[in-house]
Design a protein around this motif. Structure first.
Motif, PDB file in Angstrom:
ATOM      1  N   ASN A  25       0.794  -1.231   0.000  1.00 39.90           N
ATOM      2  CA  ASN A  25       0.000   0.000   0.000  1.00 39.90           C
ATOM      3  C   ASN A  25       0.827   1.282   0.000  1.00 39.90           C
ATOM      4  O   ASN A  25       0.345   2.328   0.365  1.00 39.90           O
ATOM      5  CB  ASN A  25      -0.992   0.000   1.165  1.00 39.90           C
ATOM      6  CG  ASN A  25      -2.241   0.778   0.802  1.00 39.90           C
ATOM      7  OD1 ASN A  25      -2.421   1.178  -0.338  1.00 39.90           O
ATOM      8  ND2 ASN A  25      -3.083   1.018   1.768  1.00 39.90           N
ATOM      9  N   VAL A 157     -10.947   2.998   2.150  1.00 41.77           N
ATOM     10  CA  VAL A 157      -9.852   3.964   2.228  1.00 41.77           C
ATOM     11  C   VAL A 157     -10.223   5.297   1.571  1.00 41.77           C
ATOM     12  O   VAL A 157      -9.601   6.306   1.829  1.00 41.77           O
ATOM     13  CB  VAL A 157      -8.547   3.412   1.610  1.00 41.77           C
ATOM     14  CG1 VAL A 157      -8.147   2.128   2.280  1.00 41.77           C
ATOM     15  CG2 VAL A 157      -8.625   3.241   0.109  1.00 41.77           C
ATOM     16  N   ASP A 159     -10.352   5.861  -1.968  1.00 47.61           N
ATOM     17  CA  ASP A 159      -9.544   6.140  -3.148  1.00 47.61           C
ATOM     18  C   ASP A 159     -10.397   6.015  -4.425  1.00 47.61           C
ATOM     19  O   ASP A 159      -9.894   5.668  -5.490  1.00 47.61           O
ATOM     20  CB  ASP A 159      -8.342   5.177  -3.224  1.00 47.61           C
ATOM     21  CG  ASP A 159      -7.236   5.572  -2.247  1.00 47.61           C
ATOM     22  OD1 ASP A 159      -7.257   6.706  -1.752  1.00 47.61           O
ATOM     23  OD2 ASP A 159      -6.348   4.739  -1.978  1.00 47.61           O
ATOM     24  N   HIS A 782      -0.748  12.136   2.745  1.00 39.50           N
ATOM     25  CA  HIS A 782      -0.019  10.955   3.198  1.00 39.50           C
ATOM     26  C   HIS A 782       1.427  11.349   3.474  1.00 39.50           C
ATOM     27  O   HIS A 782       1.998  12.165   2.763  1.00 39.50           O
ATOM     28  CB  HIS A 782      -0.143   9.850   2.153  1.00 39.50           C
ATOM     29  CG  HIS A 782      -1.516   9.280   2.099  1.00 39.50           C
ATOM     30  ND1 HIS A 782      -1.773   7.954   1.927  1.00 39.50           N
ATOM     31  CD2 HIS A 782      -2.728   9.864   2.245  1.00 39.50           C
ATOM     32  CE1 HIS A 782      -3.070   7.752   1.959  1.00 39.50           C
ATOM     33  NE2 HIS A 782      -3.670   8.900   2.140  1.00 39.50           N
ATOM     34  N   HIS A 788       1.163   4.977   5.462  1.00 40.49           N
ATOM     35  CA  HIS A 788       0.092   5.089   6.458  1.00 40.49           C
ATOM     36  C   HIS A 788       0.716   4.975   7.850  1.00 40.49           C
ATOM     37  O   HIS A 788       1.698   5.642   8.107  1.00 40.49           O
ATOM     38  CB  HIS A 788      -1.006   4.055   6.183  1.00 40.49           C
ATOM     39  CG  HIS A 788      -1.364   4.031   4.726  1.00 40.49           C
ATOM     40  ND1 HIS A 788      -1.998   5.075   4.114  1.00 40.49           N
ATOM     41  CD2 HIS A 788      -1.100   3.144   3.742  1.00 40.49           C
ATOM     42  CE1 HIS A 788      -2.129   4.832   2.829  1.00 40.49           C
ATOM     43  NE2 HIS A 788      -1.583   3.667   2.564  1.00 40.49           N
TER      44      HIS A 788
HETATM   45 MO   LIG Z   1      -4.845   4.948  -0.376  1.00 41.67          MO
END
Ligand SMILES: [Mo]
Ligand SMILES: Nc1nc2c(c(=O)[nH]1)N[C@H]1C(S)=C(S)[C@@H](COP(=O)(O)OP(=O)(O)OC[C@H]3O[C@@H](n4cnc5c(=O)[nH]c(N)nc54)[C@H](O)[C@@H]3O)O[C@H]1N2
Ligand SMILES: Nc1nc2c(c(=O)[nH]1)N[C@H]1C(S)=C(S)[C@@H](COP(=O)(O)OP(=O)(O)OC[C@H]3O[C@@H](n4cnc5c(=O)[nH]c(N)nc54)[C@H](O)[C@@H]3O)O[C@H]1N2
Ligand code: SF4
Length: 913
Positions: A25, A157, A159, A782, A788
């Motif tokens: 990810n 999430v 997205d 981010h 994350h």
């Molecule tokens: Mo993401």
């Protein structure tokens, strides 16, 4: 000195090396080598084996600082090494070590009880960040055989590019990263690639050396602004106003590409002024079709039907005008082209007017518009726009800008975004009944027949539409479910979503959700059903309490009490693990064999091999799911249970779970999954002939020769070996229709809800006052230092930052509140509050508060993190369905929560020490 010398030379006394990669990810695709001595990894370094394409710099070296530190997480003391069971209250921190047998038996008993009392949909699987394909493949086997439910990871999430879906009917429009080099203008918009695409970021400065102008549009002087030629500091959430004013300037100055617009988009299509719906075949003939559309033929002076099987036909329709058309019932209506409606809509939105909204000088808007209209423009669109309440309007406005300027489907133009880069074997895996080559042949034959049947229904059904249709038909039967319904029915979000002023719906949001459910738009997809109580939650490689907007606040209150068992599968302790009942130790990336999950920055696939034995009693995710499946069958047999009813009422056998897993030996399990995917991909021509796991072990990289067929169809492009991949080429070169309702890149959505919202055409709407009427708009992003939360407890990484959560605030906003850098502040609004260290910086826009979304909640006081002030809104319009391309398929069109631009204030609570 001598000792240091030894440390250096010792490093090179390895006895073997293994291919490696990291976390899926970060959505990058870096290949590493791990060097091993006496069975223990010594260090890892970038492999530098990515291929290059002609005329552009090559990809290498792919890597980042987290990758360099990845091995340190293996032994850094953060690991969970044994199955653990909670002995105190949830979250009390009291645990006992248990054996795998005990853990599996407890899990099996809870699953069996939940299935018998509430049906298998009461067993939920939540996942996200797993490394590669093996864990997800094993989980999918378990979930689908059990009949349980998985929350769709792209929506949990957030997205989901709603706007791009509305325009293009798919999310697959991303070219490879190296195509950026061929652009003349690079726009970084709603993202921060300097942090989030570290391995590929070099293409942006390289494009600059190649003569391109780099523009970053962001409220803050973001890290990606630092290297840009132009930073456009925009008011948070005002992107649509900015983009549409640029569109207006392009239209007013006649700078648009009329041929592109006429052939590729719905802008010449006729819309009835009476009801705002497209003029269709059903209006003109009693037995006419509702999916046949019309343009105005200036030569004949009448409407002419658009060829549904080919773009650009008829070839020279009127782009503008209002005309009279006689309908089949004898009445006459006024019709206008979408372009005319657009001109009308944009009439007021001059650069001066837009400047009042987006706070960008009118001349900057005009210069920007002119540049986009006159250069090959690459839109490096981040996933930030997915996370705004009105992100769909922003993306549709960006799409319009590119459409007016003919900016996709050609080298150096179009989108650079994120798409999961599948292999054909993975796609086939979803269709195969059983294993091996014979099953593959059967799956291909069945696929051909179904596609043929779908195509035969209508000439407008292209391959892309047929593949998407197939996914759509399969969705209700698959285990995956759009999570918004789960949040609404089981997690208490309805109350927040209905709050006055928090959203934009004319009536309360819940009325639209209920209407969507009554209309059957989401038929078979709402899991667990409203009357089923969620009972068991498995979380693999994710942190539902951190990731979900408003997560801890809502889920702990509404969901947690209903759950009889919460299982976290992780290699270290996430906050949601601390609040779980059982934690299972997952193997670290270096301890398991996997095929790395990639992204469309490049389409190669990397191997990650087992370089070391798992520490403690850790097992790979795939092995854990296998063990759970086998344990459930075993316990059911011990309890004398044979069958159960699934959530559709059909009978299923308990012993089938174990059977499917036991077809392959435990030791061969991951290898068999990867080998099959590679062989199937090779069989279909996606990978070179004869490609297998052994080839991948030898070469470390799988380089596709062409795209998987469904992907090629939807992306309207294919791989040409040695060249950057350009998405949407076939639309532009071969006039192949888009998989939308109209077959065009669609800017007019005449769904009744969109008409009700006045969003049939893109427009700017201010972000609703979610959270209450407070002065600071929260944005996020981010982090550079972590994928994350995964690296937020890694010692070496923590040493590169302040090592604790910080929220960034503008110097003036801080001064007016008496806040100094390093103070502890309280961030508050009507839904909650949390405390955090203030980081005062002039790079933050006045009125903006930035909290990078990464920190483990337990790093905050009382574990109260940013989710406490996040309302967690979803936009009501995204529950719309029953219209052309507005339907659910896995990872695609569905509601998702927003977290950008809700409102808070801040006060100082503890001065910096
Ligand atoms: Mo993401
Ligand atoms: N290092 C690292 N890399 C990652 C990840 C990670 O956690 N760490 N995560 C991966 C994943 S899963 C994802 S989804 C991506 C996300 O990465 P990106 O697609 O880059 O998206 P964000 O980081 O959310 O974007 C944050 C930027 O959006 C800008 N922004 C905020 N509000 C607005 C606004 O109103 N208008 C405009 N124009 N800009 C705004 C801010 O300047 C901010 O810098 O990153 C991937 N890569
Ligand atoms: N407010 C706000 N919230 C956001 C975002 C935002 O921008 N703002 N971004 C959203 C986005 S785009 C995303 S993608 C999500 C990400 O959200 P998550 O995926 O939930 O991210 P993490 O909290 O890092 O949780 C991942 C966990 O997986 C573990 N892990 C890593 N590799 C493996 C593995 O191979 N196996 C197992 N079993 N465990 C592993 C890590 O130790 C970590 O605990 O967050 C979303 N949440
Ligand atoms: S963490 Fe991701 S971006 Fe960094 S080196 Fe590993 S795979 Fe590449």
């Amino acid at each position: 000195m001598k000792a240091m010398q030894h440390r250096y030379t010792d490093r090179w006394r390895w006895d073997e090396w293994k291919w490696s990669s990291h976390c899926g990810n970060c959505i990058a695709n870096c290949s590493y080598r791990i060097y091993v001595k006496d069975g223990e990894p010594l260090f890892e370094e970038v492999a530098g084996n990515a291929p290059g394409a002609e005329g552009v710099p090559d990809m290498n070296p792919l890597g980042c600082q987290k990758g360099a530190a990845w091995l340190s997480m293996r032994t850094g003391g953060e690991r969970i090494l044994y199955p653990m069971r909670r002995v105190g209250e949830r979250g009390s921190g009291k645990w006992e070590r248990i054996s795998w047998d005990e853990a599996l038996e407890t899990i099996a008993d809870s699953v069996i009880e939940a299935v018998e009392e509430q049906g298998p949909n009461s067993v939920l699987f939540d996942n996200c960040t797993e490394m590669g394909i093996c864990g997800p493949a094993a989980r999918a086997l378990l979930v689908s055989r059990l009949g349980a439910a998985t929350l769709d990871g792209n929506a949990t999430v957030a997205d989901v590019h709603h706007g791009h879906w509305l325009t293009f009917g798919n999310l697959l429009g991303g070219s490879t990263a190296d195509d950026v080099f061929r652009a003349e203008t690079v726009i970084i918009w709603q993202g921060n690639p300097a942090y989030t695409r570290i391995p590929y970021y070099h293409y942006i400065p390289e494009a600059r050396y190649n003569g391109a102008v780099v523009i970053t549009i962001a409220p803050d002087f973001s890290p990606s602004s630092v290297h840009a030629d132009i930073h456009i500091p925009i008011e948070p959430g005002s992107d649509a106003a900015f983009a549409l004013a640029a569109c207006k300037h392009i239209i007013d100055e006649g700078l648009y590409d009329a041929d592109f617009v006429k052939s590729q988009t719905d802008l010449p299509f006729l819309v009835k002024e009476t009801d705002g719906r497209f003029l269709t075949g059903a209006d003109l003939e009693r037995s006419g079709k509702t999916n046949r559309f019309f343009v105005w033929n200036p030569a004949s002076g009448g409407p002419e039907q658009v060829d549904p099987s080919r773009l650009g036909s008829p070839s020279d329709p009127a782009l503008e005008g209002t005309f009279e058309v006689r309908l089949h019932d004898g009445s006459t209506v006024k019709v206008s082209t979408v372009f005319t409606l657009l001109r009308r809509r944009l009439e007021e939105l001059t650069p001066e007017k837009a400047s009042e909204i987006c706070k960008v000088a009118p001349d900057v808007i005009r210069d920007f518009a002119r540049r986009v209209a006159t250069t090959a423009t690459k839109l490096c669109n981040g996933l930030g726009s997915c996370k705004h309440y009105h992100g769909d309007l922003m993306e549709r406005s960006m799409d319009l800008l590119l459409a007016l300027t003919g900016n996709w489907g050609k080298p150096g133009r179009g989108f650079w975004t994120y798409i999961i880069a599948l292999l054909e074997g993975e796609v086939m895996g979803m269709l195969k009944q059983g294993r091996g080559a014979v099953a593959s042949e059967k799956a291909i034959a069945t696929l051909e027949t179904v596609l043929e049947q779908l195509r035969a229904t209508d000439p407008s059904v292209t391959d892309a539409k047929a593949f998407l249709q197939l996914m759509r038909i399969g969705s209700p039967r698959a285990s995956v479910s759009p999570p918004a319904f789960f949040f609404y029915h089981h997690c208490g979000y309805g109350e927040i979503w209905d709050r006055a002023g928090y959203g934009s719906s004319p009536r309360p949001c819940s009325e639209y959700i209920e209407e969507a459910e009554r209309s059957g738009w989401w038929g078979g997809l709402i899991k667990p059903a409203p009357d089923v109580e969620p009972r068991v939650l498995f979380q693999t490689a994710t942190n539902i309490l951190r990731r979900t907007r408003g997560g801890q606040r809502e889920l702990l209150r509404h969901l947690w009490p209903k759950l009889k068992l919460i299982v976290a599968i992780d290699w270290k302790m996430p906050t949601a693990g601390l609040m779980a009942d059982i934690v299972l130790p997952a193997a670290h990336e270096a301890e398991k064999l996997d095929l790395h999950a990639p992204n469309s920055h490049s389409w190669e696939r990397m191997l990650s091999d087992r370089a070391a034995e798992p520490l403690g009693e850790a097992r790979s995710d795939a092995q854990i799911f296998r063990a759970i499946g086998i344990a459930i069958s075993k316990r059911a047999a011990e309890l004398g249970k044979v069958e159960y009813k699934d959530s559709q009422g059909a009978l299923r056998r308990w012993d089938e779970l174990a059977k499917q897993f036991e077809q392959v030996d435990e030791d061969e399990f991951e290898a068999a999954i990867i080998d099959e995917v590679l062989r199937d991909s090779s069989y279909t021509g996606n990978l070179p002939a004869g490609f297998s796991l052994q080839t991948l072990r030898d070469e470390g990289i799988a380089i596709p020769e062409r795209l998987p067929r469904p992907v090629a169809a939807v992306m309207a492009s294919d791989i040409e070996p040695g060249k950057p991949l350009v998405a949407y080429r076939r639309h532009v070169e071969e006039m192949l229709p888009y998989p939308t309702h109209t077959g065009r890149a669609q800017f007019y959505i005449d769904h009744p809800w969109f008409l009700e919202a006045d969003e049939a055409l893109p427009c700017h709407k201010p972000p609703p006052k979610a959270g209450g009427d407070y002065p600071l708009a929260v944005t996020g992003g981010h982090p550079r230092w972590s994928i994350h939360a995964t690296n937020t407890t890694t010692a070496v990484i923590l040493e590169t930052t302040r090592g604790r959560p910080t929220a960034h605030i503008n110097t003036a906003d801080a001064a007016s509140r008496g806040i100094s850098d390093g103070d502890t502040v309280e961030v508050f609004n009507d839904v909650g509050s949390y405390r955090v260290m203030a980081r005062v910086s002039p790079a933050v826009r006045p009125g903006q508060l930035i909290l990078y979304a990464s920190w483990e909640p337990y790093l905050f006081e009382e574990w109260k993190d940013g989710t406490f002030v996040e309302p967690g809104m979803v936009k009501w319009l995204h529950f719309a369905g029953g219209y052309g391309h507005l339907y659910y398929t896995e990872l695609q069109w569905q509601p998702a929560q927003s977290d950008r631009v809700f409102f808070v204030d801040v006060r100082r609570v503890v001065p910096a020490s």
